[in-house]
Motif scaffolding. Sequence first.
Motif, short mmCIF file in Angstrom:
data_model
loop_
_atom_site.label_atom_id
_atom_site.label_comp_id
_atom_site.label_asym_id
_atom_site.label_seq_id
_atom_site.Cartn_x
_atom_site.Cartn_y
_atom_site.Cartn_z
N THR A 63 0.84 -1.19 0.00
CA THR A 63 0.00 0.00 0.00
C THR A 63 0.88 1.24 0.00
N CYS A 64 0.42 2.29 -0.67
CA CYS A 64 1.13 3.57 -0.66
C CYS A 64 0.16 4.68 -1.06
N ASP A 65 0.65 5.89 -0.98
CA ASP A 65 -0.10 7.07 -1.42
C ASP A 65 0.01 7.14 -2.94
N ILE A 66 -1.11 7.21 -3.62
CA ILE A 66 -1.11 7.22 -5.09
C ILE A 66 -0.32 8.40 -5.64
N ARG A 67 -0.24 9.48 -4.87
CA ARG A 67 0.49 10.66 -5.34
C ARG A 67 2.00 10.45 -5.32
N GLN A 68 2.47 9.37 -4.69
CA GLN A 68 3.90 9.05 -4.69
C GLN A 68 4.33 8.32 -5.96
N LEU A 69 3.37 7.79 -6.71
CA LEU A 69 3.69 7.13 -7.97
C LEU A 69 3.91 8.18 -9.05
N GLU A 70 4.86 7.91 -9.93
CA GLU A 70 5.16 8.85 -10.99
C GLU A 70 4.03 8.86 -12.02
N PHE A 71 3.80 10.02 -12.60
CA PHE A 71 2.74 10.20 -13.58
C PHE A 71 3.16 9.59 -14.92
N GLY A 72 2.39 8.63 -15.43
CA GLY A 72 2.69 8.00 -16.71
C GLY A 72 3.97 7.18 -16.66
N GLY A 73 4.53 6.92 -17.81
CA GLY A 73 5.80 6.20 -17.89
C GLY A 73 5.64 4.69 -17.82
N ASP A 74 6.78 4.01 -17.83
CA ASP A 74 6.76 2.55 -17.83
C ASP A 74 7.03 1.95 -16.46
N GLY A 75 7.27 2.78 -15.45
CA GLY A 75 7.46 2.31 -14.08
C GLY A 75 8.86 1.83 -13.75
N LYS A 76 9.73 1.71 -14.75
CA LYS A 76 11.05 1.14 -14.50
C LYS A 76 11.95 2.05 -13.66
N LEU A 77 11.68 3.35 -13.69
CA LEU A 77 12.48 4.29 -12.89
C LEU A 77 11.76 4.74 -11.62
N ASP A 78 10.57 4.25 -11.40
CA ASP A 78 9.77 4.64 -10.25
C ASP A 78 10.03 3.66 -9.10
#
Length: 92
Positions: A63-78
């Motif tokens: 679980t986490c705060d959705i605002r901590q996830l990066e906007f768009g992208g492929d997730g590999k650098l998040d």
Amino acid sequence: MRGNAQVTVCYGPYESCGLVKHRTFRLEGLQALLKEHGHQFILEETAEWNKVELVVHGESVYTCDIRQLEFGGDGKLDPRCKEAVSAVDDAY
């Protein structure tokens, strides 16, 4: 459990541009990484503001705060996406 988990991605609304509503833009990287690791997922809206929760076999694994996830992208650098997928991989 690498590669075959059925993941429920529960996500709540968050504020952007003065409007509070459910949005999936910040989940795009997470979705891409889950697919890359061979997991299937279902997106499920919840009423809890700013929250993302990953559920595998009825158990919350991340679980986490959705605002901590990066906007768009492929997730590999998040880093949050990497943590989430690692938690799914390690489930059971």
